[in-house]
Design a protein around this motif. Sequence first.
Motif, short mmCIF file in Angstrom:
data_model
loop_
_atom_site.label_atom_id
_atom_site.label_comp_id
_atom_site.label_asym_id
_atom_site.label_seq_id
_atom_site.Cartn_x
_atom_site.Cartn_y
_atom_site.Cartn_z
N THR A 79 -13.66 0.98 6.19
CA THR A 79 -12.72 -0.03 5.68
C THR A 79 -11.66 0.65 4.81
O THR A 79 -11.91 1.70 4.23
CB THR A 79 -13.45 -1.11 4.88
OG1 THR A 79 -14.16 -0.48 3.82
CG2 THR A 79 -14.42 -1.88 5.75
N LEU A 80 -10.50 0.04 4.73
CA LEU A 80 -9.42 0.59 3.91
C LEU A 80 -9.76 0.41 2.44
O LEU A 80 -10.24 -0.63 2.02
CB LEU A 80 -8.11 -0.13 4.23
CG LEU A 80 -7.55 0.07 5.63
CD1 LEU A 80 -6.31 -0.80 5.80
CD2 LEU A 80 -7.22 1.51 5.87
N THR A 81 -9.49 1.44 1.66
CA THR A 81 -9.73 1.34 0.22
C THR A 81 -8.47 0.92 -0.53
O THR A 81 -8.54 0.43 -1.64
CB THR A 81 -10.22 2.69 -0.34
OG1 THR A 81 -9.26 3.69 -0.02
CG2 THR A 81 -11.57 3.05 0.24
N VAL A 82 -7.30 1.14 0.10
CA VAL A 82 -6.02 0.77 -0.51
C VAL A 82 -5.17 0.10 0.56
O VAL A 82 -5.16 0.54 1.72
CB VAL A 82 -5.29 2.03 -1.03
CG1 VAL A 82 -3.93 1.68 -1.60
CG2 VAL A 82 -6.12 2.74 -2.06
N ASP A 83 -4.48 -0.94 0.17
CA ASP A 83 -3.56 -1.59 1.10
C ASP A 83 -2.44 -0.60 1.46
O ASP A 83 -1.83 -0.01 0.56
CB ASP A 83 -2.96 -2.83 0.42
CG ASP A 83 -2.00 -3.59 1.32
OD1 ASP A 83 -2.02 -3.37 2.54
OD2 ASP A 83 -1.22 -4.40 0.78
N PRO A 84 -2.17 -0.36 2.75
CA PRO A 84 -1.15 0.62 3.14
C PRO A 84 0.23 0.33 2.54
O PRO A 84 0.97 1.26 2.21
CB PRO A 84 -1.11 0.52 4.66
CG PRO A 84 -2.43 -0.03 5.04
CD PRO A 84 -2.85 -0.91 3.91
N LYS A 85 0.60 -0.93 2.38
CA LYS A 85 1.90 -1.26 1.80
C LYS A 85 1.96 -0.84 0.33
O LYS A 85 2.97 -0.30 -0.13
CB LYS A 85 2.17 -2.76 1.92
CG LYS A 85 2.42 -3.22 3.33
CD LYS A 85 2.69 -4.70 3.34
CE LYS A 85 2.87 -5.21 4.75
NZ LYS A 85 3.12 -6.65 4.77
N VAL A 86 0.88 -1.06 -0.39
CA VAL A 86 0.84 -0.67 -1.80
C VAL A 86 0.89 0.85 -1.92
O VAL A 86 1.61 1.40 -2.76
CB VAL A 86 -0.43 -1.24 -2.47
CG1 VAL A 86 -0.61 -0.69 -3.88
CG2 VAL A 86 -0.38 -2.76 -2.49
N ALA A 87 0.15 1.56 -1.06
CA ALA A 87 0.14 3.02 -1.11
C ALA A 87 1.53 3.58 -0.84
O ALA A 87 1.97 4.53 -1.50
CB ALA A 87 -0.85 3.57 -0.09
N ARG A 88 2.25 2.99 0.11
CA ARG A 88 3.61 3.46 0.42
C ARG A 88 4.53 3.23 -0.77
O ARG A 88 5.34 4.09 -1.12
CB ARG A 88 4.14 2.74 1.65
CG ARG A 88 5.51 3.22 2.05
CD ARG A 88 5.97 2.50 3.32
NE ARG A 88 7.25 3.00 3.76
CZ ARG A 88 8.43 2.62 3.27
NH1 ARG A 88 8.47 1.73 2.29
NH2 ARG A 88 9.54 3.12 3.72
N ARG A 89 4.43 2.07 -1.40
CA ARG A 89 5.27 1.79 -2.58
C ARG A 89 4.99 2.79 -3.71
O ARG A 89 5.91 3.26 -4.38
CB ARG A 89 5.02 0.37 -3.07
CG ARG A 89 5.66 -0.67 -2.21
CD ARG A 89 5.52 -2.06 -2.82
NE ARG A 89 5.81 -3.05 -1.83
CZ ARG A 89 4.92 -3.91 -1.33
NH1 ARG A 89 3.69 -3.92 -1.78
NH2 ARG A 89 5.27 -4.77 -0.40
#
Length: 114
Positions: A79-89
């Motif tokens: 499962t993802l540990t961080v939302d990809p959008k948040v990580a990109r920001r």
Amino acid sequence: MAEAPALAPLRVVVCVSLQPGQTQEWALQLPPGATVAQALAAAGLRPPDLALLAFGIWGCSAQPGDALRDGDRVEGCRTLTVDPKVARRQRFASQGARAAGLFAQRRSGAKQGY
């Protein structure tokens, strides 16, 4: 009276990622009507390993009781540990607006945005 033809075994691939950067893959032959749970058991995966994973068949979400078809690929993903959008920001904010993004490599003297 003619005998009913024996059903051919299912050829299934099980691919699992238990750790970052690591994948394991098994090519299995299962009896007709096999489920996702049976494929995982045939691959030798233990319940503690399975609790950390989400499963799918060819990228579509699947449940342990879902039936398999010949040629299916059962995938187990962490499962993802961080939302990809948040990580990109966060990456963009740490790099700064001038060093990142689509127009970071623009020609000197060029208009803004080109």
